[in-house]
Enzyme design. Structure first.
Site, short mmCIF file in Angstrom:
data_model
loop_
_atom_site.label_atom_id
_atom_site.label_comp_id
_atom_site.label_asym_id
_atom_site.label_seq_id
_atom_site.Cartn_x
_atom_site.Cartn_y
_atom_site.Cartn_z
N HIS A 37 -25.19 -36.54 -33.27
CA HIS A 37 -23.83 -35.99 -33.28
C HIS A 37 -23.38 -35.81 -34.72
CE1 HIS A 37 -19.75 -35.17 -31.91
NE2 HIS A 37 -19.34 -35.95 -32.89
N SER A 38 -22.72 -34.69 -34.99
CA SER A 38 -22.17 -34.38 -36.30
C SER A 38 -23.30 -34.36 -37.34
CB SER A 38 -21.05 -35.38 -36.65
OG SER A 38 -20.26 -34.90 -37.71
N LEU A 39 -23.21 -35.17 -38.40
CA LEU A 39 -24.31 -35.24 -39.36
C LEU A 39 -25.62 -35.60 -38.66
CD1 LEU A 39 -25.57 -35.39 -42.21
CD2 LEU A 39 -24.69 -37.74 -42.36
#
Length: 197
Positions: free
Chosen positions: A35-37
């Site tokens: 998730h995200s990075l």
């Protein structure tokens, strides 16, 4: 146990380190989720395994992140002074709970970690390569300014296999309140594969 370790600040160093750490455990089918990075890390990890000729993931799940080959929507924040840095990430992601911000000692511990993550994120440079051979599912949220649903569909360009987008309600951290639905979606994608092993 690793809180005192020097945090990674570069995708080119974290990905080989993670690959080295888990490569010996890839004797069973596995999927990657980020998730995200973490979506960028999971994606680059799948590409690292392809380069090494080691087993590939049976599925890649990316969440809350623009496709790696598309330009960022926001200017970099990692080099800002502490106060400006915090304002930027709070406005963009609402990423730091207010009760945490109220504790200076806790913030002294968290700031190097936050800055390392954003350094890695903001300096990540996609290098074109062959698309992945594994299926990819992109999770996104309707109100996520970092990775809107319209961008999620371009993850399709990073795989030769099946591709799917699942949209949820909420902002960047939609996975916190959509956890059950996301786990069900992941289980549904993996169910046909698990019956083969």
């Amino acid at each position: 146990g690793r809180l005192r370790d020097r945090p990674f600040t570069s995708m080119t160093t974290v990905v080989p380190a993670v690959a080295d750490a888990i490569e010996a455990r890839l004797d069973q089918p596995f999927a990657l989720f980020g998730h995200s990075l973490g979506a960028f890390i999971a994606f680059e990890l799948a590409r690292e395994f392809a380069r090494r000729g080691t087993p590939a993931p049976v599925h890649l799940f990316v969440s809350g992140q623009r496709p790696p080959h598309t330009p960022p929507r926001w200017p970099p924040v990692y080099a800002l002074r502490d106060a400006e840095f915090l304002v930027a990430i709070i406005e963009r992601y609402d990423a730091v709970p207010r009760d945490v911000l109220a504790h200076p000692e806790l913030m002294r511990i968290l700031m190097p970690l936050l800055r390392a993550d954003f350094t890695m994120h903001d300096t990540y440079a996609f290098v074109p390569s062959d698309p992945l051979e594994c299926p990819v599912t992109a999770f996104c949220a309707e109100d996520d300014p970092e990775a809107p649903a319209s961008d999620a569909y371009r993850w399709r360009e990073q795989t030769r296999s099946r591709f799917n987008v699942r949209a949820f309600s909420g902002g960047h951290f939609f996975l916190n309140h959509e956890r059950s639905a996301m786990l069900c979606a992941i289980a549904a994608e993996l169910a046909p594969l698990t019956s083969m092993f």
